[in-house]
Design a protein around this motif. Sequence first.
Motif, short mmCIF file in Angstrom:
data_model
loop_
_atom_site.label_atom_id
_atom_site.label_comp_id
_atom_site.label_asym_id
_atom_site.label_seq_id
_atom_site.Cartn_x
_atom_site.Cartn_y
_atom_site.Cartn_z
N LEU A 181 0.83 -1.21 0.00
CA LEU A 181 0.00 0.00 0.00
C LEU A 181 0.86 1.26 0.00
O LEU A 181 0.59 2.21 -0.74
CB LEU A 181 -0.92 -0.02 1.22
N GLY A 182 1.90 1.27 0.83
CA GLY A 182 2.79 2.43 0.85
C GLY A 182 3.51 2.62 -0.48
O GLY A 182 3.69 3.76 -0.94
N LEU A 183 3.91 1.53 -1.13
CA LEU A 183 4.57 1.65 -2.42
C LEU A 183 3.62 2.20 -3.48
O LEU A 183 4.01 3.04 -4.31
CB LEU A 183 5.09 0.28 -2.84
N ALA A 184 2.36 1.75 -3.45
CA ALA A 184 1.38 2.26 -4.41
C ALA A 184 1.13 3.75 -4.21
O ALA A 184 1.03 4.52 -5.17
CB ALA A 184 0.08 1.47 -4.29
N ILE A 185 1.03 4.16 -2.95
CA ILE A 185 0.80 5.59 -2.67
C ILE A 185 2.00 6.42 -3.11
O ILE A 185 1.86 7.51 -3.68
CB ILE A 185 0.51 5.79 -1.17
N ALA A 186 3.22 5.93 -2.84
CA ALA A 186 4.41 6.68 -3.20
C ALA A 186 4.58 6.80 -4.71
O ALA A 186 4.99 7.85 -5.22
CB ALA A 186 5.64 6.02 -2.58
N LEU A 187 4.26 5.73 -5.44
CA LEU A 187 4.41 5.78 -6.90
C LEU A 187 3.35 6.65 -7.56
O LEU A 187 3.62 7.29 -8.59
CB LEU A 187 4.33 4.35 -7.47
N ALA A 188 2.15 6.67 -6.99
CA ALA A 188 1.08 7.48 -7.58
C ALA A 188 1.04 8.89 -7.04
O ALA A 188 0.19 9.68 -7.46
CB ALA A 188 -0.27 6.79 -7.32
N ALA A 189 1.93 9.24 -6.12
CA ALA A 189 1.88 10.55 -5.47
C ALA A 189 2.41 11.62 -6.41
O ALA A 189 3.34 11.40 -7.18
CB ALA A 189 2.71 10.53 -4.19
N SER A 190 1.79 12.77 -6.32
CA SER A 190 2.23 13.93 -7.10
C SER A 190 2.73 15.06 -6.20
O SER A 190 3.19 16.08 -6.70
CB SER A 190 1.08 14.45 -7.97
N THR A 191 2.64 14.86 -4.91
CA THR A 191 3.11 15.87 -3.96
C THR A 191 4.05 15.20 -2.96
O THR A 191 4.03 13.99 -2.75
CB THR A 191 1.94 16.52 -3.21
N VAL A 192 4.86 16.03 -2.32
CA VAL A 192 5.82 15.52 -1.35
C VAL A 192 5.14 14.88 -0.14
O VAL A 192 5.58 13.82 0.33
CB VAL A 192 6.78 16.65 -0.91
N PRO A 193 4.08 15.46 0.44
CA PRO A 193 3.44 14.80 1.58
C PRO A 193 2.96 13.39 1.27
O PRO A 193 3.06 12.49 2.11
CB PRO A 193 2.28 15.74 1.93
N ARG A 194 2.43 13.17 0.08
CA ARG A 194 1.96 11.83 -0.27
C ARG A 194 3.13 10.85 -0.39
O ARG A 194 3.02 9.68 -0.01
CB ARG A 194 1.17 11.88 -1.58
N LEU A 238 5.89 11.07 1.31
CA LEU A 238 6.31 10.79 2.68
C LEU A 238 5.38 9.80 3.35
O LEU A 238 5.83 8.92 4.10
CB LEU A 238 6.38 12.09 3.47
N ILE A 239 4.09 9.93 3.08
CA ILE A 239 3.14 8.98 3.67
C ILE A 239 3.39 7.58 3.14
O ILE A 239 3.40 6.59 3.89
CB ILE A 239 1.70 9.44 3.37
N GLY A 240 3.60 7.46 1.84
CA GLY A 240 3.89 6.16 1.27
C GLY A 240 5.18 5.55 1.81
O GLY A 240 5.24 4.36 2.13
N THR A 241 6.21 6.38 1.95
CA THR A 241 7.48 5.90 2.51
C THR A 241 7.31 5.45 3.95
O THR A 241 7.89 4.44 4.38
CB THR A 241 8.54 6.99 2.41
N TYR A 242 6.54 6.22 4.71
CA TYR A 242 6.29 5.84 6.10
C TYR A 242 5.57 4.49 6.21
O TYR A 242 5.93 3.65 7.03
CB TYR A 242 5.47 6.93 6.80
N LEU A 243 4.58 4.28 5.36
CA LEU A 243 3.85 3.01 5.40
C LEU A 243 4.76 1.84 5.01
O LEU A 243 4.64 0.75 5.58
CB LEU A 243 2.64 3.08 4.45
N ILE A 244 5.66 2.07 4.08
CA ILE A 244 6.59 1.00 3.71
C ILE A 244 7.47 0.63 4.90
O ILE A 244 7.66 -0.55 5.23
CB ILE A 244 7.45 1.43 2.50
N GLY A 245 8.04 1.66 5.56
CA GLY A 245 8.91 1.39 6.71
C GLY A 245 8.17 0.76 7.87
O GLY A 245 8.68 -0.16 8.54
N ALA A 246 6.94 1.21 8.14
CA ALA A 246 6.17 0.63 9.23
C ALA A 246 5.71 -0.79 8.90
O ALA A 246 5.67 -1.66 9.78
CB ALA A 246 4.96 1.52 9.54
N GLY A 247 5.38 -1.04 7.65
CA GLY A 247 4.95 -2.38 7.27
C GLY A 247 6.07 -3.40 7.34
O GLY A 247 5.85 -4.57 7.67
N LEU A 248 7.29 -2.97 7.04
CA LEU A 248 8.42 -3.89 7.11
C LEU A 248 8.70 -4.34 8.54
O LEU A 248 9.37 -5.37 8.74
CB LEU A 248 9.67 -3.23 6.51
N ASN A 249 8.23 -3.60 9.51
CA ASN A 249 8.40 -4.02 10.90
C ASN A 249 7.68 -5.32 11.22
O ASN A 249 8.01 -6.01 12.20
CB ASN A 249 7.92 -2.92 11.85
#
Length: 232
Positions: free
Chosen positions: A62-75, A77-88
Motif C-alpha cells: 500500500l505504501g509503495l502504491a501511494i508513493a508511486l502514484a503521489a504527485s506531492t511531497v506529503p503523499r 512521505l506517507i507512502g514511505t512511512y507506510l513501507i517502513g512501518a509495514g516492514l516491521n
Amino acid sequence: MPKQPGSPTGIRPTRRQANAGKTLLDVRRLAAVDMYGSRGGRRRRRLILAEFALAAIDIPLLGLAIALAASTVPRVLIGTYLIGAGLNYIPLALHAISLSRAGRLDAELAGADAGAELRRYTARQLFIAIPLLVLILGVLQFTATRRAPSQSRMRTAKGRWSARHPWLAPTIWITLVATSVVIGAAVGMRPLPDGEFARGNAVMNQQRLWGPASTPICTIAHKSAAARAPQP
C-alpha cells in the motif's frame, strides 16, 4: 502460564529474559506475548499469525502504491512511512511462524506472568509505528542468537584440540618464529634510498645547523635558614 514457586515476579530467570532488559525491545517476546494474549487460545494464535503475515505484505505494498502514484511531497512521505512501518511486521511474522510449532510458544513463555507480560508489551507495540525499528532490532537479535552458539562450539573445539595435542601448538609456534628469523637473515637489510629526508640531513650537517650538543640541567636553589628569616 503458571508462576514459578518462590519467584515473586513469576518470571523464570532464563537467558532470553535476562537479555530482554538490555535491548530496546525483544521482538520474539513481543510476538509470543501477542499470540498468547491472556488465555493462550488457539484461535488467537492463528489470528495474530494471520495479522502479522498480512500486515508484512499489504502495508508495504500500500505504501509503495501511494508513493508511486503521489504527485506531492506529503503523499510520497506517507507512502514511505507506510513501507517502513509495514516492514516491521516481517520479523514478527517470522517469529509467529516459528512459535506456531507445537510447544514452542509455551516454552517461550514458561514461568512468566501472563498479565504482567501482556501489559508490558502492549505499550511496547507502539514501537511498530516507528519505521524500520522493529525490523532492525529483529535482525540484530537473530544474528546475536545465531552467533553465540557457533562461537561457543568453536571455543570448545579449540580447547579439545589443545588438550589432545599439548605439544603440537607450541612446536608449530616455535617453528614459525624460527622460520621467520631465518628468512629475515637471508634477505638481509636494505638501506633506504636517498630521498628528501637524507638530503635534508646532509644540508643540515654541511651548514652545521644542528648546533652544539647540549644537555639541559634543572637546578633548584635552596635558601639558607638565615636567608629565610624575616628582615627586621
